[in-house]
Structure formats: structure tokens, C-alpha cells
Write a protein that holds these residues in place. Structure first.
Motif, short mmCIF file in Angstrom:
data_model
loop_
_atom_site.label_atom_id
_atom_site.label_comp_id
_atom_site.label_asym_id
_atom_site.label_seq_id
_atom_site.Cartn_x
_atom_site.Cartn_y
_atom_site.Cartn_z
N UNK A 1 0.54 7.56 3.71
CA UNK A 1 1.50 8.56 4.48
C UNK A 1 0.92 9.42 5.50
N UNK B 1 0.91 -1.34 -0.02
CA UNK B 1 0.14 0.02 0.00
C UNK B 1 0.90 1.25 0.13
N UNK B 2 0.58 2.37 -0.35
CA UNK B 2 0.92 3.81 -0.45
C UNK B 2 0.14 4.43 0.52
N UNK C 1 -9.16 4.40 -2.68
CA UNK C 1 -8.50 5.52 -1.66
C UNK C 1 -9.09 5.39 -0.60
N UNK D 1 0.12 12.77 6.93
CA UNK D 1 0.10 14.29 6.59
C UNK D 1 1.03 15.03 7.56
N UNK E 1 -3.66 9.38 4.76
CA UNK E 1 -4.44 8.60 3.61
C UNK E 1 -3.50 8.20 2.44
N UNK E 2 -4.09 7.51 1.40
CA UNK E 2 -3.15 6.90 0.39
C UNK E 2 -4.19 5.73 -0.43
N UNK E 3 -3.37 5.13 -1.05
CA UNK E 3 -4.07 4.07 -2.00
C UNK E 3 -3.66 2.69 -1.45
N UNK F 1 -14.54 6.71 -1.41
CA UNK F 1 -13.29 6.34 -0.62
C UNK F 1 -13.58 5.61 0.54
N UNK G 1 -8.20 17.99 7.38
CA UNK G 1 -8.42 16.78 7.12
C UNK G 1 -8.12 15.69 8.07
#
Lengths: 196, 196
Positions: free
Chosen positions: B51, B48-49, B93, B53, B86-88, B128, B82
Motif C-alpha cells: 500500500x 502481494x500486499x 518485507x 502510505x 511498503x508491504x509483503x 527487508x 519513511x
């Protein structure tokens, strides 16, 4: 012009105030600011949820004065490990970096950093939509360049390839981003054409 | 114990150094740190990607000393708009906030802010996956709570509902996040069960 009561005429102070507001022409604001205005519009219009990531900062020393907000007294800029913008659009993860160039004939790859490429490649591999928004400032033209096209040029660079992407290539294979009164950099319209 | 040459014995200084390193037990690190370690593992493993914030900071004054890095001399913490992560993941999402509580019987909603709820609702509406990772520190148990279940309690609150989510509800309807040697907060495993 001041009136005897010491107040400025309403007309004049209106005009003065207006100066500090955006004037809704396509000039004067940076690409990044234009994209942030666009994101806010998208969010309010229920079109997409995209935010700019804050600048990463290493905080070293913070002062906590009585009865007022904490003040950061010493901090340093850190290298980001991702791109500047990400979010969700039409159920897809989107991720992009925005760059301006004063060049008219090509986009110099020196504007891009290795960590941004690495991040966009990872996003692409995981099924997200990664892209670059490139503005040719002297032409007042903005393009969306899908990341695989950027990767081609980036990877060729170390094999003796050119150090920039020709404007003609971006013009032909990228998607021109229309200017829209509220969505000043209407990249969602470009995404619609390319990905949906 | 110091030797005549003034150096500590190697053994001892090893032991001292080890103290500041993570010891790979499930204790001592904050939930947020554990998630960051997990994200790094996911990234390197091609899973997964995601991170965290950066903390948003309003920079007011920066010093540019000769021959050394720019120093931020005055800055203030800004309210985030926010969630923290978050990521993918598997082309979706994902977006989440992580919270720890010392409570054993419920998760107090005072840990959550309106802007986080607003953001998670927007993410959910756009397709998402928004969720909360909740750690009951005294129980050493971590749960993934899908955002719609959080919204139920949040929205009821202003209609005279309770100000916390019972542990029993989270235990029953959330997904317990297993501890994994490398993925210390293995939320992807929980997502697999709930969403894929």
C-alpha cells in the motif's frame, strides 16, 4: 515565585516544564502513544523498523500563502484500508493494530473493523506476521494476540458465535507484553517467544 | 451537439466521459498512480500486499457539523519519515520510493531525501528489500534500482562524487520493469529476477 529581575527561579521553571514531558510511568499515555515511543526506541536501538501509518485524509482545498507554509483549508477523514502499524523485525514483515478496552472480562469485537481483518488475513497468507495488541486498561495489562486466533472469533461471530473474546482466552493463548522502561510496549519480546 | 430535448447525444456524452477514465495506455498517468493500480491488481490477484502510505498531515482544527462528516479546517503537511510504499511479497518485507525524471541521461540525486536514504538503509539492515523505482519519462522506461546501488552513489556524493546516477548505470545494473496490461509497473516480476 518571581525574582526581582522578572525571571522565574530556575528550579520552578524546570518543574513547570517537566509537566508537559512524559513521566515514564505506565499511566497517562494512550496505548498508541506508548507504541510510538517503543517504535522510536526500537529504531534507535537498531532492533526493528516499525512506523505508524498517517491518518488518511482527502485533501480538497489548499492555500499557499506567500512566505509561509501551505495551509490545508478543507479536507476529510478517509477510511483506512489497512492496520495502523507495519514494518520489519528480524527480517520478517510485521503488521498490527492496537486497541484499548475498558472492559475487564472480554475484548469486544466491535473494536475491530472488517477491513482490518481482511488486511490481516492477506498479510498472514503472504507470510507476514499479523497480530493485534490489546490493552485491558482497568487491569493495566497488554497482550499480543496472533491474528489466526482473532480470525477464529471474528469468523464465528457471523455464525452465531460470541461478539467478544474472553479475557481468559487472551490471557491463556495470547502473549503478555512486558512493560520495559524504554520499550514501553515491548512487543518484540513477545514476538521472540511466539515466532522466532 | 444538443438535441431538442436539451440532452447531449448518448454517443457524444460517452466520448466525453471516457476522457476522464484511464485509457490503459502507458501515458497520462503518473508513475505513482500506475504503481497504485498495480498494487490493487496484486492485492486482488493474491500476489502481494503493498500500500501507499497516506500523506502525513498535522491536523490543527476540525469542524463537526451536525448530520454531516467532520471537516478538517486547518492542517499542515508534515515531512514523511519513511518512503511511500511498503508491504509483503513472497514472505519478504518490501519498501520503496518511486521517482520520475524528465532527464534522459541520468537520475539527479536531488530527487532523493536524506530521510528516505536513512529509512532504506535501516530496512536493508533488518533484512527487508528496499529499492527505488525510477522512471525516465522521456524514454518511457521504468527501472528497479536495489537500494545498495543507490547508497553507493548517495554516499559518494558528499565525497566529491557526482550528483546523479548515470542512465547507463541504471540500465546496466538495475532491472527494467516491464509494462503489463494489468500490472502497469510490474515490479514484482523484477523482484523475482533480483531476489528470489
Amino acid at each position: 515565585m518571581n525574582y526581582p529581575n522578572g525571571k522565574r527561579s530556575t528550579k520552578q521553571s524546570h518543574a513547570l516544564r517537566r509537566k508537559s514531558k512524559p513521566d515514564f510511568s505506565n499511566r497517562g499515555m494512550s496505548l498508541e502513544e506508548d507504541i510510538s515511543v517503543t517504535n522510536e526506541y526500537y529504531l534507535n536501538a537498531g532492533k526493528a523498523v516499525v512506523h505508524k501509518k498517517p491518518t488518511p485524509v482527502q485533501i480538497v482545498n489548499v492555500d499557499y500563502p506567500k512566505r509561509s507554509a501551505a495551509v490545508i483549508k478543507e479536507a476529510y477523514f478517509k477510511q483506512a484500508s489497512t492496520t495502523d502499524f507495519n514494518g520489519v523485525y528480524r527480517s520478517r514483515y510485521i503488521d498490527f493494530e492496537a486497541k484499548e478496552t475498558k472492559n475487564k472480562t472480554s475484548f469486544p469485537l466491535s473494536n475491530v473493523h472488517q477491513h482490518q481483518i481482511d488486511h490481516m488475513k492477506a498479510v498472514h497468507q503472504h507470510g507476514g506476521i499479523a497480530f493485534m495488541i490489546i490493552k485491558f486498561t482497568p487491569l493495566d495489562e497488554v497482550y499480543l494476540l496472533p491474528s489466526p486466533l482473532l480470525f477464529e472469533y471474528w469468523d464465528e461471530q457471523s455464525n452465531g458465535g460470541r461478539k467478544s473474546i474472553p479475557y481468559s482466552f487472551i490471557h491463556e493463548h495470547g502473549e503478555k507484553i512486558p512493560f520495559h522502561y524504554q520499550a514501553r510496549v515491548d512487543y518484540a519480546a513477545a514476538l521472540d517467544k511466539l515466532y522466532f
